[in-house]
Design a protein around this motif. Sequence first.
Motif, short mmCIF file in Angstrom:
data_model
loop_
_atom_site.label_atom_id
_atom_site.label_comp_id
_atom_site.label_asym_id
_atom_site.label_seq_id
_atom_site.Cartn_x
_atom_site.Cartn_y
_atom_site.Cartn_z
N ASN A 89 -5.22 -31.03 -13.14
CA ASN A 89 -6.14 -30.59 -12.09
C ASN A 89 -5.38 -29.77 -11.04
N ILE A 90 -4.20 -30.24 -10.65
CA ILE A 90 -3.38 -29.49 -9.70
C ILE A 90 -3.05 -28.11 -10.25
N VAL A 91 -2.74 -28.04 -11.55
CA VAL A 91 -2.42 -26.76 -12.19
C VAL A 91 -3.60 -25.80 -12.05
N HIS A 92 -4.82 -26.27 -12.33
CA HIS A 92 -5.99 -25.40 -12.19
C HIS A 92 -6.09 -24.86 -10.77
N ASN A 93 -6.02 -25.75 -9.78
CA ASN A 93 -6.19 -25.33 -8.39
C ASN A 93 -5.06 -24.42 -7.93
N LEU A 94 -3.86 -24.67 -8.43
CA LEU A 94 -2.72 -23.82 -8.07
C LEU A 94 -2.86 -22.43 -8.70
N ALA A 95 -3.29 -22.38 -9.96
CA ALA A 95 -3.48 -21.10 -10.64
C ALA A 95 -4.60 -20.29 -9.98
N MET A 96 -5.65 -20.96 -9.52
CA MET A 96 -6.72 -20.26 -8.82
C MET A 96 -6.20 -19.65 -7.51
N ARG A 97 -5.39 -20.38 -6.80
CA ARG A 97 -4.83 -19.86 -5.55
C ARG A 97 -3.88 -18.70 -5.83
N ALA A 98 -3.08 -18.83 -6.89
CA ALA A 98 -2.14 -17.76 -7.24
C ALA A 98 -2.87 -16.50 -7.66
N GLY A 99 -4.13 -16.62 -8.04
CA GLY A 99 -4.90 -15.45 -8.41
C GLY A 99 -5.39 -14.62 -7.24
N VAL A 100 -5.37 -15.21 -6.03
CA VAL A 100 -5.90 -14.49 -4.86
C VAL A 100 -4.88 -14.38 -3.72
N GLU A 101 -3.78 -15.12 -3.78
CA GLU A 101 -2.76 -15.04 -2.75
C GLU A 101 -1.44 -14.59 -3.35
N PRO A 102 -0.71 -13.68 -2.68
CA PRO A 102 0.55 -13.18 -3.25
C PRO A 102 1.67 -14.21 -3.16
N LEU A 103 2.60 -14.11 -4.10
CA LEU A 103 3.80 -14.94 -4.09
C LEU A 103 4.98 -14.11 -3.59
N PRO A 104 6.03 -14.76 -3.10
CA PRO A 104 7.22 -14.01 -2.66
C PRO A 104 7.77 -13.11 -3.75
N ASN A 105 8.29 -11.97 -3.31
CA ASN A 105 8.94 -11.00 -4.20
C ASN A 105 7.98 -10.40 -5.23
N GLY A 106 6.67 -10.50 -4.96
CA GLY A 106 5.69 -9.91 -5.85
C GLY A 106 5.58 -10.58 -7.20
N LEU A 107 6.10 -11.81 -7.33
CA LEU A 107 6.09 -12.50 -8.62
C LEU A 107 4.68 -12.94 -9.00
N LYS A 108 4.46 -13.09 -10.30
CA LYS A 108 3.21 -13.57 -10.85
C LYS A 108 3.47 -14.78 -11.75
N LEU A 109 2.49 -15.66 -11.82
CA LEU A 109 2.56 -16.73 -12.81
C LEU A 109 2.47 -16.14 -14.21
N TYR A 110 3.33 -16.60 -15.10
CA TYR A 110 3.28 -16.13 -16.48
C TYR A 110 2.30 -16.96 -17.31
N GLY A 111 2.37 -18.28 -17.17
CA GLY A 111 1.52 -19.14 -17.97
C GLY A 111 1.31 -20.48 -17.32
N ALA A 112 0.36 -21.24 -17.87
CA ALA A 112 0.05 -22.57 -17.35
C ALA A 112 -0.44 -23.45 -18.48
N TYR A 113 -0.23 -24.76 -18.34
CA TYR A 113 -0.81 -25.69 -19.31
C TYR A 113 -1.38 -26.91 -18.61
N MET A 114 -2.43 -27.46 -19.21
CA MET A 114 -3.09 -28.66 -18.71
C MET A 114 -3.28 -29.62 -19.88
N ASN A 115 -2.61 -30.75 -19.84
CA ASN A 115 -2.83 -31.78 -20.84
C ASN A 115 -3.83 -32.80 -20.29
N HIS A 116 -4.98 -32.92 -20.96
CA HIS A 116 -6.02 -33.89 -20.60
C HIS A 116 -6.39 -33.78 -19.12
N PRO A 117 -6.78 -32.58 -18.68
CA PRO A 117 -6.99 -32.35 -17.24
C PRO A 117 -8.09 -33.22 -16.65
N TYR A 118 -7.92 -33.55 -15.40
CA TYR A 118 -8.75 -34.50 -14.65
C TYR A 118 -9.83 -33.73 -13.90
#
Length: 326
Positions: A174-203
């Motif tokens: 669940n944290i991964v989902h919410n973090l990935a959603m935030r990373a989609g609309v807010e910039p990260l330092p040095n212009g970096l992007k998330l490459y991938g994410a995984y959720m095992n049995h998400p809550y």
Amino acid sequence: MESIEGSNMRHIVLEAPTFLQVYNDGSIEYLANMPRVPPSLCDPATSVSSKDILFSINPLLFARLYLPNNNHQKLPILIYFHGSAFCCESAFAQHHHAYCNIIASQANVLILSVEYRKAPHHYLPAAYNDAWVALQWVASHANDTNHHVINEPWLTNHGDFSKIFIGGDSSGGNIVHNLAMRAGVEPLPNGLKLYGAYMNHPYFHGLKPVEPEPNEGLEQSFLNMAWGVVYPPDGIESPMMNPLAPGAPSLASLGCSKLFISVAGDDRVLRDRAVLYYEALRGSGWKGQVELFEEKGEKHVYHMFHPHTPNAKKLINHLTHFLTQQ
């Protein structure tokens, strides 16, 4: 008189069944915490080295860092979030430590396992905010001239900042989902992007029943009670718990290029909502690639408590492939 005396007796005022109970005197009894273990300079089973670090002063946040023995080249970076309903357990718990050693060794990734703040001492969105701080801190290491952070040589010397993953199990998913959603609309330092994410049995959960959930009694269900412990101001239809709730942000803005989701066939409460999430993501207009893996006949997070069974090894192999494929 008896009723007055009875009201002053110690009793439970809030609970997440099987996880914790909060009493009227302010004390908390944790029901699900596993023993903690120290880090190791060389895990005897995997040869992975680990150490505990401080990565934020305000708020004060810690994590455990894992470095595989085969680290002669730059390694993908995995920021990992453990499960246990946002209110129990630790990044330093025995089973989470063993799991991270296995993933670091098999996938040859550098792992930051985050000790985020937990309810009821720190209600959500504290854990989500801590996850964002961890992601920002990792990304800040991509610039060698950035000296205002707490610098970590394992990251600067061994991390491949073009391949930053986030991952988690159960509430960690669940944290991964919410973090990935935030990373989609807010910039990260040095212009970096998330490459991938995984959720095992998400809550995930919600008030509208999903088969095989009952049509009545969802408000008194375990998940609804647990959510009341970790985020009392917001109901179970919060987009943080139900990404498909009316008014929730579009999944098209998910801020990573690929996603792996796993479910367990006998996970009665969470399996079907994760499948709905997968189907909704595919139809959302999101431009990334998503994979769904299911193991029939297994229960929630079976791979965490029994990582050496054939089915657990199968899931870990799929996860390893996801983390290593180009």
